[in-house]
Design a protein around this motif. Structure first.
Motif, PDB file in Angstrom:
ATOM      1  N   ILE A  81      -2.502  18.182 -28.389  1.00 31.94           N
ATOM      2  CA  ILE A  81      -1.072  17.918 -28.427  1.00 31.94           C
ATOM      3  C   ILE A  81      -0.772  16.859 -27.380  1.00 31.94           C
ATOM      4  O   ILE A  81      -0.981  17.079 -26.191  1.00 31.94           O
TER       5      ILE A  81
ATOM      6  N   VAL B 145       5.464  16.972 -27.370  1.00 28.54           N
ATOM      7  CA  VAL B 145       6.403  17.720 -28.192  1.00 28.54           C
ATOM      8  C   VAL B 145       7.771  17.476 -27.590  1.00 28.54           C
ATOM      9  O   VAL B 145       8.007  17.803 -26.428  1.00 28.54           O
TER      10      VAL B 145
ATOM     11  N   PHE C 264       6.368  23.529 -32.274  1.00 31.21           N
ATOM     12  CA  PHE C 264       4.962  23.330 -32.612  1.00 31.21           C
ATOM     13  C   PHE C 264       4.380  24.697 -32.900  1.00 31.21           C
ATOM     14  O   PHE C 264       4.520  25.618 -32.109  1.00 31.21           O
TER      15      PHE C 264
END
Length: 73
Positions: free
Chosen positions: A10, A13, A19
Motif C-alpha cells: 500500500i 490511502v 482499503f
C-alpha cells in the motif's frame, strides 16, 4: 468463503477512502468538507482569461454547527 491474498503493498490511502482485504459485510466511508471559493475559483480549460477586480469571499457562517455525520449509515 475465505480467500487467500498474496503480497500487498500500500503506497497511499487518502483521507475519505477505505482499503479492504478479506471478507466484508458493509463498508461505509464517511467524510465531509466545507468549501469556500471566490469568483473564478473553479474555472478549468485552456486559454481562460479571468479578471476579478476587488474580489473577496465572505464566509460568515451564522449557524455555527452543521449537520453531523455520526450515525449516517
Amino acid at each position: 468463503m475465505p480467500g487467500f491474498v498474496g503480497a500487498v503493498q500500500i503506497i497511499n490511502v487518502s483521507t475519505g477512502a477505505t482499503f479492504n482485504i478479506g471478507d466484508v459485510f458493509q463498508i461505509h466511508p464517511i467524510s465531509y468538507a466545507k468549501t469556500f471559493a471566490g469568483a473564478g475559483s473553479f474555472n478549468t480549460g485552456e486559454g481562460i482569461r479571468i479578471r476579478n477586480d476587488y474580489s473577496s469571499t465572505n464566509s460568515y457562517d451564522a449557524d455555527g454547527l452543521d449537520q453531523g455525520i455520526l450515525l449516517n449509515l
